[in-house]
Structures are given as C-alpha cells and as structure tokens.
Design a protein around this motif. Structure first.
Motif, PDB file in Angstrom:
ATOM      1  N   SER A   1       0.829  -1.201   0.000  1.00  0.00           N
ATOM      2  CA  SER A   1       0.000   0.000   0.000  1.00  0.00           C
ATOM      3  C   SER A   1       0.865   1.254   0.000  1.00  0.00           C
ATOM      4  O   SER A   1       1.730   1.426   0.873  1.00  0.00           O
ATOM      5  N   GLU A   2       0.603   2.149  -0.962  1.00  0.00           N
ATOM      6  CA  GLU A   2       1.280   3.451  -0.998  1.00  0.00           C
ATOM      7  C   GLU A   2       0.961   4.249   0.271  1.00  0.00           C
ATOM      8  O   GLU A   2       1.805   4.984   0.799  1.00  0.00           O
ATOM      9  N   GLU A   3      -0.254   4.087   0.783  1.00  0.00           N
ATOM     10  CA  GLU A   3      -0.654   4.796   2.003  1.00  0.00           C
ATOM     11  C   GLU A   3       0.185   4.345   3.199  1.00  0.00           C
ATOM     12  O   GLU A   3       0.614   5.163   4.018  1.00  0.00           O
ATOM     13  N   ASP A   4       0.449   3.028   3.289  1.00  0.00           N
ATOM     14  CA  ASP A   4       1.285   2.512   4.384  1.00  0.00           C
ATOM     15  C   ASP A   4       2.701   3.081   4.286  1.00  0.00           C
ATOM     16  O   ASP A   4       3.320   3.420   5.297  1.00  0.00           O
ATOM     17  N   ASN A   5       3.223   3.143   3.069  1.00  0.00           N
ATOM     18  CA  ASN A   5       4.561   3.702   2.874  1.00  0.00           C
ATOM     19  C   ASN A   5       4.589   5.169   3.298  1.00  0.00           C
ATOM     20  O   ASN A   5       5.516   5.626   3.973  1.00  0.00           O
ATOM     21  N   SER A   6       3.567   5.924   2.929  1.00  0.00           N
ATOM     22  CA  SER A   6       3.491   7.340   3.267  1.00  0.00           C
ATOM     23  C   SER A   6       3.422   7.544   4.788  1.00  0.00           C
ATOM     24  O   SER A   6       4.088   8.427   5.345  1.00  0.00           O
TER      25      SER A   6
ATOM     26  N   PHE B   1       4.555   5.498   7.027  1.00  0.00           N
ATOM     27  CA  PHE B   1       5.887   5.126   7.510  1.00  0.00           C
ATOM     28  C   PHE B   1       6.878   6.286   7.318  1.00  0.00           C
ATOM     29  O   PHE B   1       7.626   6.644   8.241  1.00  0.00           O
ATOM     30  N   LEU B   2       6.873   6.912   6.152  1.00  0.00           N
ATOM     31  CA  LEU B   2       7.785   8.027   5.885  1.00  0.00           C
ATOM     32  C   LEU B   2       7.510   9.210   6.817  1.00  0.00           C
ATOM     33  O   LEU B   2       8.432   9.853   7.309  1.00  0.00           O
ATOM     34  N   ASP B   3       6.220   9.491   7.061  1.00  0.00           N
ATOM     35  CA  ASP B   3       5.857  10.567   8.005  1.00  0.00           C
ATOM     36  C   ASP B   3       6.444  10.295   9.390  1.00  0.00           C
ATOM     37  O   ASP B   3       7.000  11.192  10.038  1.00  0.00           O
ATOM     38  N   LEU B   4       6.282   9.054   9.865  1.00  0.00           N
ATOM     39  CA  LEU B   4       6.785   8.689  11.191  1.00  0.00           C
ATOM     40  C   LEU B   4       8.294   8.902  11.271  1.00  0.00           C
ATOM     41  O   LEU B   4       8.801   9.476  12.250  1.00  0.00           O
ATOM     42  N   LEU B   5       9.028   8.448  10.242  1.00  0.00           N
ATOM     43  CA  LEU B   5      10.488   8.548  10.292  1.00  0.00           C
ATOM     44  C   LEU B   5      10.958   9.992  10.141  1.00  0.00           C
ATOM     45  O   LEU B   5      11.960  10.382  10.751  1.00  0.00           O
ATOM     46  N   GLU B   6      10.244  10.794   9.357  1.00  0.00           N
ATOM     47  CA  GLU B   6      10.588  12.223   9.292  1.00  0.00           C
ATOM     48  C   GLU B   6      10.440  12.863  10.669  1.00  0.00           C
ATOM     49  O   GLU B   6      11.300  13.644  11.103  1.00  0.00           O
ATOM     50  N   ASP B   7       9.351  12.547  11.360  1.00  0.00           N
ATOM     51  CA  ASP B   7       9.127  13.101  12.696  1.00  0.00           C
ATOM     52  C   ASP B   7      10.205  12.616  13.666  1.00  0.00           C
ATOM     53  O   ASP B   7      10.708  13.382  14.504  1.00  0.00           O
TER      54      ASP B   7
ATOM     55  N   TRP C   1       5.016   4.124  17.027  1.00  0.00           N
ATOM     56  CA  TRP C   1       6.166   3.421  16.453  1.00  0.00           C
ATOM     57  C   TRP C   1       5.939   1.935  16.163  1.00  0.00           C
ATOM     58  O   TRP C   1       6.038   1.508  15.003  1.00  0.00           O
ATOM     59  N   PRO C   2       5.671   1.088  17.173  1.00  0.00           N
ATOM     60  CA  PRO C   2       5.615  -0.351  16.882  1.00  0.00           C
ATOM     61  C   PRO C   2       4.572  -0.716  15.833  1.00  0.00           C
ATOM     62  O   PRO C   2       4.825  -1.535  14.940  1.00  0.00           O
ATOM     63  N   ARG C   3       3.388  -0.112  15.930  1.00  0.00           N
ATOM     64  CA  ARG C   3       2.309  -0.447  14.984  1.00  0.00           C
ATOM     65  C   ARG C   3       2.700  -0.127  13.541  1.00  0.00           C
ATOM     66  O   ARG C   3       2.542  -0.960  12.640  1.00  0.00           O
ATOM     67  N   ILE C   4       3.232   1.078  13.307  1.00  0.00           N
ATOM     68  CA  ILE C   4       3.557   1.498  11.941  1.00  0.00           C
ATOM     69  C   ILE C   4       4.763   0.729  11.413  1.00  0.00           C
ATOM     70  O   ILE C   4       4.767   0.276  10.259  1.00  0.00           O
ATOM     71  N   MET C   5       5.779   0.544  12.264  1.00  0.00           N
ATOM     72  CA  MET C   5       6.982  -0.183  11.829  1.00  0.00           C
ATOM     73  C   MET C   5       6.641  -1.634  11.497  1.00  0.00           C
ATOM     74  O   MET C   5       7.103  -2.179  10.481  1.00  0.00           O
ATOM     75  N   GLU C   6       5.827  -2.264  12.319  1.00  0.00           N
ATOM     76  CA  GLU C   6       5.475  -3.666  12.080  1.00  0.00           C
ATOM     77  C   GLU C   6       4.615  -3.814  10.821  1.00  0.00           C
ATOM     78  O   GLU C   6       4.785  -4.760  10.052  1.00  0.00           O
TER      79      GLU C   6
ATOM     80  N   GLU D   1       5.064  22.636   6.433  1.00  0.00           N
ATOM     81  CA  GLU D   1       5.124  22.243   7.848  1.00  0.00           C
ATOM     82  C   GLU D   1       5.946  20.974   8.068  1.00  0.00           C
ATOM     83  O   GLU D   1       6.263  20.626   9.216  1.00  0.00           O
ATOM     84  N   ARG D   2       6.307  20.257   6.988  1.00  0.00           N
ATOM     85  CA  ARG D   2       6.998  18.980   7.124  1.00  0.00           C
ATOM     86  C   ARG D   2       8.518  19.157   7.130  1.00  0.00           C
ATOM     87  O   ARG D   2       9.049  20.030   6.451  1.00  0.00           O
ATOM     88  N   PRO D   3       9.246  18.308   7.886  1.00  0.00           N
ATOM     89  CA  PRO D   3      10.709  18.381   7.892  1.00  0.00           C
ATOM     90  C   PRO D   3      11.278  18.025   6.511  1.00  0.00           C
ATOM     91  O   PRO D   3      10.740  17.159   5.813  1.00  0.00           O
ATOM     92  N   LEU D   4      12.380  18.694   6.137  1.00  0.00           N
ATOM     93  CA  LEU D   4      13.056  18.385   4.865  1.00  0.00           C
ATOM     94  C   LEU D   4      14.101  17.302   5.136  1.00  0.00           C
ATOM     95  O   LEU D   4      15.298  17.564   5.239  1.00  0.00           O
ATOM     96  N   ILE D   5      13.612  16.079   5.260  1.00  0.00           N
ATOM     97  CA  ILE D   5      14.477  14.940   5.564  1.00  0.00           C
ATOM     98  C   ILE D   5      14.194  13.836   4.545  1.00  0.00           C
ATOM     99  O   ILE D   5      13.041  13.432   4.370  1.00  0.00           O
ATOM    100  N   ARG D   6      15.243  13.375   3.867  1.00  0.00           N
ATOM    101  CA  ARG D   6      15.076  12.281   2.902  1.00  0.00           C
ATOM    102  C   ARG D   6      15.104  10.954   3.659  1.00  0.00           C
ATOM    103  O   ARG D   6      16.105  10.591   4.270  1.00  0.00           O
TER     104      ARG D   6
END
Length: 366
Positions: free
Chosen positions: A46-51, A53-59, A158-163, A303-308
C-alpha cells in the motif's frame, strides 16, 4: 527505468509448475544475474502505508540529537536502534577491489568521488523483523531485542507502523527469494528456509536536506549491501543510483507510484551463488531532481521536515547458516566471467561471521 519488472502476483496466484510462473521466476533470476536489481510489482503493498511510515520517520529524525542518542546501541554494533550521521563509512572508500571496479567504469558512468570521503552524513534506524531463533545462536549480538524510541509522541505510533510496513516488505522480499530460487533451478524454499531465522531489518536511512541539500553531496557513498536481498519502497526524494552489472551503466532510480518495490542483490546472495549473481552497487546523492523535489516539498508541505527517508528493508540468511557456494551455480558463474572482471573467492563461512567481517569494514563493529 531500464530494469525488468517482475510480477509477484503471477507467482502467488498461479500454479507453481505452470509455464507462465516458471518463466516469471526465470525472468527474476535472470534480472538479478544481469543487473543485480529488478522492480517488483506486489499488489498487496500500500502506498498509504509507505506514506505513513515516511511521516513517522521524518518526525523521528526531526528530534534533537540528544533525544536520538538515547536510542543508540553501539555495543550491539548498531544492529538495533539508531545510527547517527557520520558513523557508517562506505566500504568502497577504502576497499581496493571496489576502487578497481570504479576505475573500470566509463568516466561518464562513475559514482561521485568517494576517495577520501568521510563517513556518510546519513542516519539510520534498524528495527528487527525476524523470528527469534528457537535454538541458542552463536551470534546473540546480531539477534538482539528491538529498541523502541523513548519520545512519548513517537513511541505511541512506532511499533504499529513499523510492524505494518515491515511485514509488507518482508512478505514481498520472501516472495522474490522463492521466485529467484526457482529461476535458478533450486527448490522454491532453498533461500526462504535458509533465512527463516535471519535477523531481517527494516532499515530506513535519513538525510537532513537542510544541512546536506547541496548539489553533488554524497548521502551514501558507492557500496553494496552485506545482506541477501534489499528491498525499497518509494522515497519522496530522488537521488538513488544503481549500476547494471552487464553494462556498467548508472541507472537513476525512478520508482513508479503504486505497488512497486526495488529489489537489489546483496553479498550473501553473491556468496551462495558463487558470484553468478553479483551484489548490486549503488549510491545516494543530491542531484538536480533532488533539488527540484526539495523546492516542491517546501512549497506544498511547508510544515513537514526536509528529511530524505529511504524506505529500506534488509533480508538476511540466518546468522548460524553455513554459507557456501552452491556448486552448479558457481560453475555457471565461472562460465559467465567476463574479461577484466576480478574473480572472487567464496570460502565457506557462517553468515554471522560474514556479517561481522563486513560490519568492521564499514566501522559499525570494533
């Protein structure tokens, strides 16, 4: 992209002995032999799951360094928890065979110069996605319990999204491992059984594009991965280049939107095939397309961090597995050897010892 696209759905829903499935499996194996990489289509992803996940890691990586350091585990060779920037070194900056490979590339196809390159300015987080071995492993440090970030707002999600995202990636890469085995003429479970208790890692990297967003900055220097197969979801920022074994051409990765993943061969797959499949070389850099995306993200998501963030998963063979070339594959590798390509020795070794040796090269293990 000039990489073959493999349909995992064909394998999962078809008759494993049908001509169509066998041809798709051979196509997967041939892609890894020829290019060291392929694109995988998996409708379950799912593209939504990836998105999410990316939001969580940027934060997470937008936190102060002092907060991040609480999640460091250098005593475990950084194999769980966070690795901060300027820690991991690209092996090819100091490894002579790698430097020879770069020299053989046409100057227009070479990576950005890593001679004298300092450790990579990327951070990383390792989250284990493997089953704990039911036996006493010889390599407990490579099979350590996960680290959950301490910051309360991150910890809740964290655990829910990472898993969830890690499970999608793990299912996809195990499917392509089975397809590759069949395509190489092996039983479907030859690799998946060998990796049943592997210390698989959901392994996002993070690069601060405010600090390191200048053109031609090397975020991850030219290297190969030490695991069996690496699988990536789509990053929000371009900059990943891979090299095709057959041509030596640099291929800028452009991932289609939707259920597509990039798969790359790692050193464990190279070893077990006696060099028939070579680990894929790649780098991550700031290029013109990265800069364009930075400006677009600044405008559209101020509003989002500029983190790759790289959406990456490392699939390993089990640490206690005896890693040795499969004889008929090694014989095929000898026949495939090209002029100028250095012949490597693949001595039998435990996977855990192999991984430890590689971790020392990249400065993650003392």
């Amino acid at each position: 992209m000039d990489l073959p696209i493999i349909d995992l759905g064909c394998y999962l829903s078809g008759d494993p002995k049908s001509e169509q499935v066998l041809q798709e499996c051979k196509k997967a194996a041939d892609a890894l032999i020829t290019y060291g990489a392929l694109l995988l289509r998996d409708s379950r992803v799912s593209e939504e799951d990836n998105s999410t996940f990316l939001d969580l890691l940027e934060d997470y990586f937008n936190q102060p360094e002092a907060e991040l350091k609480k999640d460091e585990r250098p005593e475990l060779s950084y194999q769980v928890g966070v690795t901060l920037e300027n820690t991991e070194k690209p092996k090819c900056a100091v490894h002579e065979p790698c430097l020879h490979i770069i020299e053989r590339l046409d100057p227009s196809e070479r990576p950005l110069d890593i001679s004298g390159h300092h450790p990579d300015p990327k951070c990383r987080f390792f989250w284990r996605m493997g089953e704990q071995p039911p036996y006493k492993t010889l390599f407990p440090g490579l099979n350590s319990p996960n680290v959950v970030p301490q910051a309360s707002e991150i910890k809740e999600r964290w655990p829910r999204i990472m898993e969830k995202w890690g499970s999608s990636m793990k299912a996809a890469v195990e499917g392509i491992a089975e397809m590759t085995a069949i395509g190489l003429g092996l039983p479907f479970n030859a690799f998946s059984d060998a990796g049943k208790y592997g210390p698989h890692l959901l392994a996002p990297t993070a690069s601060d594009l405010v600090k390191y967003g200048k053109k031609d900055t090397i975020l991850a220097g030219f290297h190969t991965d030490l695991n069996f197969l690496t699988i990536h979801g789509r990053s929000r920022y371009p900059g990943l280049n891979v090299w095709a074994r057959n041509t030596g051409k640099r291929i800028p990765v452009r991932m289609p939107e939707g259920s597509y993943l990039l798969v790359q061969a790692g050193k464990q797959l190279e070893h077990i095939t006696g060099g028939l499949v070579k680990a894929g070389y790649h780098e991550v850099v700031v290029n013109e397309r990265t800069l364009e995306t930075i400006e677009n993200r600044r405008h559209d998501f101020p509003e989002r961090p500029l983190i790759r963030i790289s959406s990456t998963f490392f699939w390993h063979l089990s640490s206690d597995f005896h890693l040795a070339p499969i004889i008929n594959l090694a014989e095929r590798a000898d026949a495939l050897q090209t002029d100028g390509e250095e012949k490597s020795e693949y001595k039998p070794i435990k996977v855990g010892d192999f991984v430890s040796n590689e971790l020392r090269h990249i400065a993650l293990m003392a």
